[in-house]
Design a protein around this motif. Structure first.
Motif, PDB file in Angstrom:
ATOM      1  N   ASN A 170      27.078  33.310 -50.282  1.00  0.00           N
ATOM      2  CA  ASN A 170      26.458  31.840 -50.143  1.00  0.00           C
ATOM      3  C   ASN A 170      26.501  31.675 -48.386  1.00  0.00           C
ATOM      4  OD1 ASN A 170      26.937  31.091 -52.651  1.00  0.00           O
ATOM      5  ND2 ASN A 170      29.069  30.625 -52.408  1.00  0.00           N
ATOM      6  N   ASP A 440      25.508  27.817 -56.499  1.00  0.00           N
ATOM      7  CA  ASP A 440      26.195  29.160 -56.777  1.00  0.00           C
ATOM      8  C   ASP A 440      27.852  28.656 -57.568  1.00  0.00           C
ATOM      9  OD1 ASP A 440      26.596  31.939 -55.461  1.00  0.00           O
ATOM     10  OD2 ASP A 440      28.363  31.002 -55.438  1.00  0.00           O
ATOM     11  N   ASP A 443      30.578  26.774 -55.919  1.00  0.00           N
ATOM     12  CA  ASP A 443      30.262  25.338 -55.580  1.00  0.00           C
ATOM     13  C   ASP A 443      31.163  24.529 -56.540  1.00  0.00           C
ATOM     14  OD1 ASP A 443      28.213  26.058 -53.995  1.00  0.00           O
ATOM     15  OD2 ASP A 443      26.608  25.457 -55.448  1.00  0.00           O
TER      16      ASP A 443
END
Length: 539
Positions: A170, A440, A443
């Motif tokens: 990320n 993602d 999250d």
């Protein structure tokens, strides 16, 4: 248990049948687009707001280096392209040529460096978390005498290289977030003191498709097309976000007072919108989660068995049916069904089972008193619930089902800003909020492994979960990550930090005179790009 049937959760599109039926009030707006948000806190600065609606409000103003589409794939915004080193630690972004902010000042790699420095300042307390990435030299900058973060290297005006200490899939979007102008936001910057920024919360300047014009508290936020936008000045000159309650959105749309809105998840509303003729509608599977957050710092709620009892004692299917009427589904893992990581194989399921809930409460020593409310050590089992909507279906359902098992359930209906303040101060028992849009799999779960109380608002601690959360972002290999998240979802189901409620489809409707409306949803990851491409059809 068998995996949940997710077949009902698919996107649907319903095209307007009679665009000529558009109301006169809408037709008179030949150069403005009016959408809605539910609330705003007035903190219009990326990385510094708590109210998620402020995130929606800043999306038109601030452009990012990289955004993501609905599938979570990266899209270049201010960055034309980028490279990631073979070891996954160094990111090189190449900015587009000729970038400027809405005030005409140039946007360069120095502004990117400033933004990242600001978000890693020792006094920064916002929600952007770099601890899972760690830009090299951050500790020296925060704790030592370093004048800059060594891992941030400006190569030239259009090129910046950022070296990190941890592999993280990320990192691209975290490092490539919304960019602030250093000349404006950094004029009074001194390391260790960000209080000066408060004076600029209500006066934002960015490089997005629209420039901020005015915020009328409780009424609307107005924007003007940014003539300096890198992809060309938007075709629609004025953007307005009207602040409306959800129960008034449909009427405002019917009257032509707004051009687009979110209309919840009610099939009856879908039928009404279709009956208007001029409405195009998208029924979209939203990549988010409805949850009841549980304050694990509360001694009463700290035991795993108590949180399991709250799960078993709540008829979640009844809540989902009341709220979505067929356009929602009871959630079972910390991932939306649209995400590649979703799997419920092997997870502990929590069907409505009041007898199981009572058994768990008995085991914890909570005995039913003469008034039907359980007691322990002279204290009654009273649990409060924060919500922002009077018609929250959790209230009647939980009031009834929790009462049956001896819990005194006390709802508190608060305004959005007060609710968020209580939430982030950990001043709550239970709280009903949705996650932000999930891109993602990390999250939805990273907060449960964070030591930052502003991020881990549940106060949840579980060493096995923390280990798996960290492993989930330690590799770029999606197959490896899938295995890790399958194990993580099992662990979180056995020791639940919150009560998962629902997945949902949501209705977005727009006046057919707005071209490109199907791509716009307020606050989506690429919403600023979609806004820039909207236009109004000629009569």
């Amino acid at each position: 248990d068998e995996p949940a049937d997710l077949s009902q959760l698919q996107d649907d599109f319903y095209e307007a049948t009679d665009p000529s039926a558009s109301p006169a009030a809408a037709n008179e707006r030949t150069d403005s687009f009016v959408s809605t948000i539910s609330s705003a806190g007035g903190v219009f600065l990326p990385g510094f707001y708590d109210n998620g609606w402020d995130g929606n409000a800043v999306a038109p103003i601030f452009a990012s280096l990289v955004v993501t589409d609905d599938a979570g794939e990266p899209i270049g915004d201010l960055a034309e392209d980028w490279e990631v080193s073979e070891d996954g630690l160094t990111y090189t972004f190449h900015l587009r040529e000729g970038l400027v902010f809405s005030d005409g000042s140039p946007l360069t790699a120095d502004d990117v460096a400033f933004t990242l420095t600001l978000l890693n300042d020792p006094s920064y307390e916002g929600s952007v978390d770099f601890t899972k990435v760690v830009i090299a030299g951050t500790d020296d900058y925060k704790n030592g005498d370093a004048d800059a973060i060594s891992g941030i290297s400006v190569i030239d005006d259009q090129t910046i290289e950022i070296t990190t200490e941890k592999v993280n899939p990320n990192a691209l979007t975290l490092l490539g977030g919304q960019v602030l102008p250093e000349e404006y936001y950094g004029a009074d910057y001194v390391k260790g003191d960000l209080d000066y920024l408060r004076d600029l919360y209500s006066k934002p300047i960015g490089a997005g498709p629209y420039a901020f014009e005015e915020y009328v508290e409780g009424q609307e936020i107005r924007y003007t097309a940014n003539e300096n936008y890198y992809d060309g000045e938007p075709a629609i000159g004025t953007l307005i976000f009207k602040i409306l309650s959800s129960d008034s959105t449909l009427q405002n749309f019917q009257n032509g007072d707004i051009d687009q809105g979110g209309f919840g998840s009610d099939p009856d509303t879908l039928e009404e919108l279709q009956g208007l003729g001029f409405a195009s509608v998208r029924a979209r599977v939203i990549p988010d989660l409805g949850q009841i957050w549980v304050n694990n710092d509360n001694e009463t709620l700290a035991d795993t068995e108590m949180r399991q009892a709250l799960y078993y004692g709540l008829d979640r299917q009844q809540i989902v049916d009341a709220k979505y009427k067929g356009l929602g589904q009871v959630a079972d893992v910390y991932a939306a069904p649209t995400q590649w990581s979703y799997t419920n194989e092997g997870v502990t399921q929590y069907p409505y089972d009041p007898e199981k809930a009572e058994e768990l409460l008995d085991g914890l020593g909570w005995e039913v008193g003469s008034d039907g409310i359980r007691e322990k050590d002279g204290e009654k089992l009273t649990i409060s619930y924060i919500t922002t909507t009077q018609d929250d279906p959790v209230i009647p359902v939980a009031s009834a089902t929790y009462s049956e098992i001896g819990i005194d359930f006390v709802p508190e209906v608060l305004d959005g800003n007060t609710a968020f303040a209580r939430f982030y101060d950990h001043d709550y028992d239970l709280a009903g909020f949705r996650t932000d849009g999930l891109v993602d799999p990390d999250d939805a779960v990273n907060e449960f492994a964070s030591e930052d109380p502003h991020i881990n608002v549940t106060g949840y601690e579980n060493a096995d979960v923390t280990k798996l959360v960290d492993e989930g972002i330690s590799t770029f290999d999606q197959d490896e990550r899938q295995e890790i998240y399958a194990e993580l979802y099992q662990a979180l189901s056995e020791d639940p930090p919150t009560i998962l409620l629902d997945y949902r489809k949501s209705l977005s409707g727009w006046n057919a005179r707005i071209q490109g409306g199907e791509n716009f949803t307020t606050g989506g990851g690429d919403s600023s790009l979609a806004l820039a491409k909207l236009s109004i059809a000629d009569d």
